[in-house]
Design an enzyme around this catalytic site. Structure first.
Site, PDB file in Angstrom:
ATOM      1  N   CYS A   9      82.372 -12.685 -26.929  1.00  0.00           N
ATOM      2  CA  CYS A   9      82.888 -13.037 -26.451  1.00  0.00           C
ATOM      3  C   CYS A   9      81.311 -12.702 -25.123  1.00  0.00           C
ATOM      4  CB  CYS A   9      84.162 -12.209 -25.388  1.00  0.00           C
ATOM      5  SG  CYS A   9      86.170 -13.046 -25.553  1.00  0.00           S
ATOM      6  N   SER A  10      80.216 -12.341 -25.363  1.00  0.00           N
ATOM      7  CA  SER A  10      79.038 -13.021 -24.549  1.00  0.00           C
ATOM      8  C   SER A  10      78.699 -13.588 -24.006  1.00  0.00           C
ATOM      9  CB  SER A  10      78.227 -11.524 -24.522  1.00  0.00           C
ATOM     10  OG  SER A  10      78.245 -11.989 -26.045  1.00  0.00           O
ATOM     11  N   SER A  11      79.113 -15.049 -25.190  1.00  0.00           N
ATOM     12  CA  SER A  11      78.022 -16.342 -24.886  1.00  0.00           C
ATOM     13  C   SER A  11      78.976 -17.268 -25.846  1.00  0.00           C
ATOM     14  CB  SER A  11      77.137 -16.681 -25.652  1.00  0.00           C
ATOM     15  OG  SER A  11      76.919 -15.509 -26.382  1.00  0.00           O
ATOM     16  N   GLY A  14      83.150 -17.648 -27.929  1.00  0.00           N
ATOM     17  CA  GLY A  14      83.982 -16.559 -27.568  1.00  0.00           C
ATOM     18  C   GLY A  14      84.425 -16.657 -25.783  1.00  0.00           C
ATOM     19  N   SER A 127      83.072 -22.444 -39.789  1.00  0.00           N
ATOM     20  CA  SER A 127      82.168 -23.849 -39.096  1.00  0.00           C
ATOM     21  C   SER A 127      81.862 -25.025 -40.184  1.00  0.00           C
ATOM     22  CB  SER A 127      80.725 -23.139 -39.139  1.00  0.00           C
ATOM     23  OG  SER A 127      79.739 -24.004 -39.220  1.00  0.00           O
ATOM     24  N   TYR A 140      73.607 -17.836 -44.528  1.00  0.00           N
ATOM     25  CA  TYR A 140      75.004 -18.219 -43.109  1.00  0.00           C
ATOM     26  C   TYR A 140      76.077 -19.022 -43.879  1.00  0.00           C
ATOM     27  CZ  TYR A 140      77.303 -20.229 -38.659  1.00  0.00           C
ATOM     28  OH  TYR A 140      78.646 -20.277 -38.360  1.00  0.00           O
TER      29      TYR A 140
END
Length: 247
Positions: A9-11, A14, A127, A140
């Site tokens: 959730c830092s960016s 999230g 994704s 990825y």
């Protein structure tokens, strides 16, 4: 009042998802590897918790102190863009540790709690590369494809315990710092032999026809959390929706 725990959730997705659930009146446990206390509103319905999905003790501590949880959103992830040939195996393992094994570890830790309470929702954020493979993102893509298969299987496995398992598949968001956790430079990852191949791809990324907003992803996660049907996949953003329709 329901409670959601969201990783990463830092960016980006999230952070926006935490804001969205809080605005809808839910209790929110916003987790992040490095605490950032200033990015979310102060509220008695919102807690910011340190959590590293690659650290079993960190996962255990976060769950032990969180109380009952209704929804887990496995959002934490890292990316890497570059030629597979030039991507060190050590970093590929790092990508899988977070994007694949981190999701599995979080899920394995919370499933007994959901099973005992006979309810719960696990939402795995992957994704749109799982809908249409993107060049220069092989590691990825592989890490996210693994979670697609894992989620589909787990949805069947947990259905007898009234635990729902969902996928949210975001499209391309130019505002997302895709490789922010990469200690590798783009020069290292795109050798001279790949330059002519990579240039038009990066040019297309710079001016995409369709893109995904962080709010698109938050709304898709919200829809998945509240969906009572057997729907597994929730494409997020117009580009992901278009890819899903074509696949």
């Amino acid at each position: 009042m329901k409670t959601v725990m969201i990783t990463g959730c830092s960016s980006g997705y999230g952070l926006e998802t935490a804001r969205h659930f809080h605005a809808q009146g839910w209790n929110v446990i916003a987790t992040m590897r490095t605490l950032r206390e200033d990015i979310l509103p102060r509220s008695d319905r919102l807690r910011i918790v340190a959590l590293d999905v690659t650290d079993p003790s960190s996962i255990a501590t976060a769950l032990e102190t969180s109380g009952p949880i209704d929804v887990l959103v496995n959002n934490a992830g890292i990316g890497v863009v570059g030629a597979f040939e030039a991507t060190p195996m050590s970093y590929i393992r790092k990508v899988f540790d977070t994007n694949t094994f981190g999701v599995m570890a979080m899920t394995q830790a919370i499933v007994p709690l959901f099973r005992q309470q006979n309810s719960g929702v696990v939402i795995n954020v992957t994704s749109s590369v799982t809908l249409a493979a993107m060049p220069l993102a092989a590691a990825y893509t592989a890490s996210k494809m693994a979670i697609e298969g894992f989620t589909g299987s787990l949805a069947h496995e947990l259905a007898p315990f009234n635990v729902r398992v969902k996928l949210v598949e975001p499209g391309y968001a130019p505002t997302t710092r895709f490789s922010q956790n990469t200690e590798l430079s783009i020069e290292d990852l795109i050798p001279a032999a790949y330059q002519s191949f990579a240039e038009p791809i990066f040019a297309a990324f710079a001016k995409p026809v369709l893109t995904t907003k962080e709010t698109d992803v938050a709304e898709a996660v919200w829809a998945a959390a509240n969906d009572l049907s057997g729907q597994l996949r929730f494409p997020a953003g117009p580009d992901a929706v278009a890819l899903a329709a074509a696949s």
